[in-house]
Design a protein around this motif. Sequence first.
Motif, PDB file in Angstrom:
ATOM      1  N   ASP A  46     -65.133 -10.195  17.464  1.00 16.92           N
ATOM      2  CA  ASP A  46     -64.383  -9.137  16.785  1.00 16.92           C
ATOM      3  C   ASP A  46     -63.237  -8.582  17.628  1.00 16.92           C
ATOM      4  O   ASP A  46     -62.646  -7.568  17.261  1.00 16.92           O
ATOM      5  CB  ASP A  46     -65.319  -7.959  16.443  1.00 16.92           C
ATOM      6  N   TYR A  98     -68.768  -9.887  22.418  1.00 16.32           N
ATOM      7  CA  TYR A  98     -69.494 -10.356  21.225  1.00 16.32           C
ATOM      8  C   TYR A  98     -70.162 -11.707  21.456  1.00 16.32           C
ATOM      9  O   TYR A  98     -70.721 -12.310  20.556  1.00 16.32           O
ATOM     10  CB  TYR A  98     -68.543 -10.438  20.028  1.00 16.32           C
ATOM     11  N   ARG A 103     -61.871 -10.696  12.531  1.00 15.69           N
ATOM     12  CA  ARG A 103     -62.902 -11.511  13.196  1.00 15.69           C
ATOM     13  C   ARG A 103     -62.439 -12.975  13.225  1.00 15.69           C
ATOM     14  O   ARG A 103     -61.718 -13.413  12.339  1.00 15.69           O
ATOM     15  CB  ARG A 103     -64.214 -11.506  12.406  1.00 15.69           C
TER      16      ARG A 103
END
Length: 556
Positions: free
Chosen positions: A124, A146, A171
């Motif tokens: 992200d 992430y 994303r």
Amino acid sequence: MKESREASSNFLATIINTDLESGKHDVVVTRFPPEPNGYLHIGHAKSISVNFGLAEQFGGRCNLRFDDTNPEKENQVYIDAIQDDVRWLGYQWNDEVLYASSYFHQLYEWAKWLINQGMAYVCDLSADEAREYRGTLTEPGRNSPYRERTTEENLALLEGMKAGKFDEGSRVLRARIDMASPNINMRDPILYRIRKLHHHQTGNEWCIYPTYDFAHGQEDAIEGITHSICTLEFEDHRPLYEWFLDNLPVPSRPRQYEFARLNVNYTITSKRRLKQLVESGTVSGWDDPRMPTISGMRRRGYTPGSIRTFCDMVGTNRSDGIVDVAMLEHCIRDDLNENAPRAMCVLNPLRLIITNIAEGHVEQVSAPIHPNREEMGQRSLPFSGELLIDRDDFREEANKKFKRLVLGKRVRLRNAYVIEADEVERDDNGEIAAVKCRLIENSLGQDPADGVKPKGVIHWVSAAQASRVEIRLYDRLFNHPAPDRTDEDMMVHINPDSLVTIDEAWLEGGLENVMPETVFQFEREGYFVADRYEYNAERRVFNRVIGLRDSWGEGK
Ligand code: ATP
Ligand code: MG
């Protein structure tokens, strides 16, 4: 130069030959993978000739695969034009045309496979953050926060991306490789992006699209490509290409090989820049005869054979260089010199009155269609007492270097008689309106009996039988050898004289109906092609392909 060219032109052939002999492959399968975001140019012709040429040479196959993973700039118009260009160059792809987009489902399955192996994750980070985390050539990158998401979370997020639940740019799916790799391409590269775009093949089915890196090698594997040949800028991507093949259950194992891009001086080989020329109205379109596109060259009068010869001549090697455009011009000139029928056309007419021929008298003289190729036959030229010659071929006075028509002197009319100029006629402005001459008897195909030889040979047409044509004198589009490699905008290097039009030129009688795309040598002027689109019964447009003088190899 010659040695390296020969050695290098073989390097891919040598590899393929070895692979066939060792039994590594039974048959060679290559592909040409254009992105349909513009027309093909001379650089692509090189790639086509390498890929199709190697398949041809070794009795294998070459696929035409549209690399359509970036729908934003792609268009059906380009897909059609690219197929036309490949066919026109004389190549036939294996089976149907293929599309990267037809593998989108498989690629998506493989993306999930990587997630399941712990080898991919949804990230992200914003684009700016990702850049910061990536590191530089000298500093390693840092792991994305992430990176440690669970398989379940990653699968759910990817599913959500596919379902259109997230905004563009929010994303991406990334491979989980090595943020400290010295090769930046290996620092957790992007596999999928969210792009909410209509696709010319898949419509609105997808709103995530795979990157080139995630798509290309897998497509090659699906198609059973043995040798995936690309240009050198992909060399640093090869480890990634192999990483995917190593880690996915692909059906075959292609290998990537790189060669140097073709660069030609005075020429631009970038679709983006060519598009700029089209969109700014600098040229009339992608197929403007000054464009280095395949369709532009075709319209200019280049033959497929001349382009193929050029691609062979430049060789295939691994070191970047710049080829002289004069070599390309040499290839077409050579081809046309050998093959183009001859004709006479007067571009800048001056009336020539032959006083010792009766008014209204017309006779036919015979001339070879090609001076060195008897089998092409003869043409019959109407000859009369009123001719047109080129204004530049006459002077009232001149020194000995001027081997054309001078007042009081003789010249031979090409394929016809010797004449002697007696006087000029002037118009109200004092401009020469006509030249009065005498025909020297018995001088057809032989020297005058009185021993006074003509000074030179000029071309002509018989005024009453000549037909009006329009001429477009094309020259190089740029007047700088590296128009896109200076500090200035390439537009300042446009040659202002790259197109000069002549509304009224006069073509010899008997050639009133030629087919578009027929090329002639207009004797003493150059090579001219009947325009593919704008030559018709009402408007007979000829494009200058190239002049007669060859400058290739000069100054070396
Ligand atoms: P451009 O920079 O003009 O947009 P591209 O590489 O993005 O070119 P693609 O449609 O991706 O265009 O190219 C299809 C194939 O043609 C690729 O394999 C590419 O390497 C090759 N190719 C493109 N330009 C050249 C060139 N100048 N010389 C040799 N091969 C080229
Ligand atoms: Mg490309």
